[in-house]
Design a protein around this motif. Sequence first.
Motif, mmCIF file in Angstrom:
data_model
loop_
_atom_site.group_PDB
_atom_site.id
_atom_site.type_symbol
_atom_site.label_atom_id
_atom_site.label_comp_id
_atom_site.label_asym_id
_atom_site.label_seq_id
_atom_site.Cartn_x
_atom_site.Cartn_y
_atom_site.Cartn_z
ATOM 1 N N ASP A 109 111.488 -8.964 36.082
ATOM 2 C CA ASP A 109 110.446 -9.077 35.066
ATOM 3 C C ASP A 109 109.070 -8.799 35.663
ATOM 4 O OD1 ASP A 109 109.862 -11.345 36.519
ATOM 5 O OD2 ASP A 109 110.145 -12.748 34.870
ATOM 6 N N MET A 110 109.071 -8.082 36.777
ATOM 7 C CA MET A 110 107.840 -7.714 37.467
ATOM 8 C C MET A 110 108.039 -6.376 38.166
ATOM 9 S SD MET A 110 106.048 -9.601 40.760
ATOM 10 C CE MET A 110 105.631 -11.104 39.881
ATOM 11 N N ILE A 111 106.993 -5.569 38.209
ATOM 12 C CA ILE A 111 106.980 -4.351 39.022
ATOM 13 C C ILE A 111 105.949 -4.561 40.112
ATOM 14 C CG2 ILE A 111 106.470 -1.876 39.082
ATOM 15 C CD1 ILE A 111 107.395 -1.746 36.150
ATOM 16 N N LEU A 112 106.338 -4.387 41.356
ATOM 17 C CA LEU A 112 105.451 -4.614 42.485
ATOM 18 C C LEU A 112 105.193 -3.289 43.206
ATOM 19 C CD1 LEU A 112 104.067 -7.140 43.640
ATOM 20 C CD2 LEU A 112 105.874 -7.231 45.368
ATOM 21 N N LEU A 113 103.911 -2.928 43.309
ATOM 22 C CA LEU A 113 103.512 -1.663 43.914
ATOM 23 C C LEU A 113 103.030 -1.868 45.344
ATOM 24 C CD1 LEU A 113 101.580 -0.052 40.912
ATOM 25 C CD2 LEU A 113 104.021 0.065 41.450
ATOM 26 N N HIS A 114 103.463 -0.962 46.223
ATOM 27 C CA HIS A 114 103.113 -1.000 47.636
ATOM 28 C C HIS A 114 102.604 0.374 48.070
ATOM 29 C CE1 HIS A 114 106.021 -4.490 48.279
ATOM 30 N NE2 HIS A 114 106.562 -3.905 47.218
ATOM 31 N N TYR A 115 101.862 0.418 49.168
ATOM 32 C CA TYR A 115 101.740 1.681 49.890
ATOM 33 C C TYR A 115 102.595 1.572 51.146
ATOM 34 C CZ TYR A 115 97.907 -0.401 52.821
ATOM 35 O OH TYR A 115 97.133 -1.182 53.654
ATOM 36 N N GLU A 149 110.109 -0.442 30.122
ATOM 37 C CA GLU A 149 110.811 -0.417 28.837
ATOM 38 C C GLU A 149 112.260 -0.880 28.992
ATOM 39 O OE1 GLU A 149 110.324 3.551 27.432
ATOM 40 O OE2 GLU A 149 108.173 3.315 27.049
ATOM 41 N N ARG A 150 112.876 -0.511 30.097
ATOM 42 C CA ARG A 150 114.283 -0.870 30.293
ATOM 43 C C ARG A 150 114.456 -2.380 30.474
ATOM 44 N NH1 ARG A 150 115.339 3.127 33.017
ATOM 45 N NH2 ARG A 150 114.746 2.407 35.090
ATOM 46 N N TRP A 151 113.476 -3.030 31.122
ATOM 47 C CA TRP A 151 113.592 -4.453 31.423
ATOM 48 C C TRP A 151 112.601 -5.321 30.634
ATOM 49 C CZ3 TRP A 151 117.795 -5.869 33.917
ATOM 50 C CH2 TRP A 151 118.425 -4.937 34.757
ATOM 51 N N SER A 152 111.850 -4.732 29.719
ATOM 52 C CA SER A 152 110.864 -5.473 28.901
ATOM 53 C C SER A 152 109.885 -6.246 29.785
ATOM 54 C CB SER A 152 111.578 -6.443 27.949
ATOM 55 O OG SER A 152 112.438 -5.741 27.068
ATOM 56 N N ILE A 153 109.288 -5.538 30.735
ATOM 57 C CA ILE A 153 108.355 -6.154 31.672
ATOM 58 C C ILE A 153 106.955 -6.194 31.061
ATOM 59 C CG2 ILE A 153 107.262 -5.912 33.940
ATOM 60 C CD1 ILE A 153 109.897 -4.637 34.905
ATOM 61 N N PRO A 154 106.318 -7.362 30.981
ATOM 62 C CA PRO A 154 104.963 -7.458 30.417
ATOM 63 C C PRO A 154 103.954 -6.682 31.258
ATOM 64 C CG PRO A 154 105.995 -9.635 30.573
ATOM 65 C CD PRO A 154 106.849 -8.681 31.360
ATOM 66 N N SER A 155 102.947 -6.141 30.609
ATOM 67 C CA SER A 155 101.967 -5.304 31.302
ATOM 68 C C SER A 155 101.261 -6.052 32.425
ATOM 69 C CB SER A 155 100.933 -4.770 30.303
ATOM 70 O OG SER A 155 100.267 -5.839 29.659
ATOM 71 N N GLU A 156 100.991 -7.360 32.222
ATOM 72 C CA GLU A 156 100.262 -8.107 33.249
ATOM 73 C C GLU A 156 101.115 -8.421 34.468
ATOM 74 O OE1 GLU A 156 101.744 -11.310 30.303
ATOM 75 O OE2 GLU A 156 100.995 -9.234 30.226
ATOM 76 N N ARG A 157 102.390 -8.059 34.431
ATOM 77 C CA ARG A 157 103.262 -8.291 35.575
ATOM 78 C C ARG A 157 103.578 -6.996 36.331
ATOM 79 N NH1 ARG A 157 105.318 -13.394 36.108
ATOM 80 N NH2 ARG A 157 107.264 -12.744 37.108
ATOM 81 N N VAL A 158 102.671 -6.040 36.228
ATOM 82 C CA VAL A 158 102.658 -4.885 37.124
ATOM 83 C C VAL A 158 101.559 -5.189 38.138
ATOM 84 C CG1 VAL A 158 102.354 -2.400 37.363
ATOM 85 C CG2 VAL A 158 103.415 -3.335 35.297
ATOM 86 N N LEU A 159 101.957 -5.501 39.363
ATOM 87 C CA LEU A 159 101.051 -6.070 40.355
ATOM 88 C C LEU A 159 101.125 -5.327 41.680
ATOM 89 C CD1 LEU A 159 102.018 -9.779 39.605
ATOM 90 C CD2 LEU A 159 99.840 -8.703 39.000
#
Length: 254
Positions: free
Chosen positions: A29-35, A129-139
């Motif tokens: 329920d979260m997408i976590l971005l890294h470099y 969309e596939r996992w219904s992740i809220p926008s504020e949980r893209v971090l």
Amino acid sequence: MTSFEADYRKAIVQPSPNYGERADGRKPDMILLHYTGMPTPEGALEWLCRAESQVSCHYFVHENGDIVQLVPEQRRAWHAGKSVWHGDSDINSLSIGIEIANAGHPGGLPDYPKAQIEAVIELCHDCGERWSIPSERVLGHSDVAPRRKLDPGENFPWNDLYEGGIGHWVVPTPITGGRFFQRGDQGQPVEALQSMLSLYGYGTEITGEFSDKMAGELEAFQRHFRPERVDGIADFSTIDTLHRLLATLPRYAA
């Protein structure tokens, strides 16, 4: 791991052996971005696929926008490390990890190419969309691991992601003079600010004392939401930006 079918149709599969099961049957329920923070994309991708590295991610985004999937989304990739968000400390079990090829702070914070950011936006849409992740949980990694991690960095274009329909964002309040709080300060205003950071999701302890830990959390917040100046000082710009972000969250907007 043997090969598997990509969850994102545009991804090329290159399996990593570094994965496990999501704890307690949790779903992302979260997408976590890294470099990646390494000199070359090739070296970074190789490292993520080596068993001895003990690290991995679900997706790797090249500078030209090509995407590689290393771990199925149903599985737990090893990308977050010691992290916390809204009281959850097993971030790996509840997130999809995306590594973005960029040398980061070790390489002088190079710009992210347009094609790469467009690919990240499309990938986040697909996963969200596939996992219904809220926008504020893209971090960013730095949001869930302040002081320990700096990625994806203060030059990451979060505003471009927001314009593309990804993430949570408000235009930062301009930097001006006025009252501010910093290390060593204490009292009710500091406690109120700690409460705001905690409400947003940061692992901030509400003590009324402006500690080094709190300064690190403010730096993480600034790096994401007020990147013009990352100094860990609670000036009006930082506090007002945080207040407006909270006010626009669905759970508080009403």
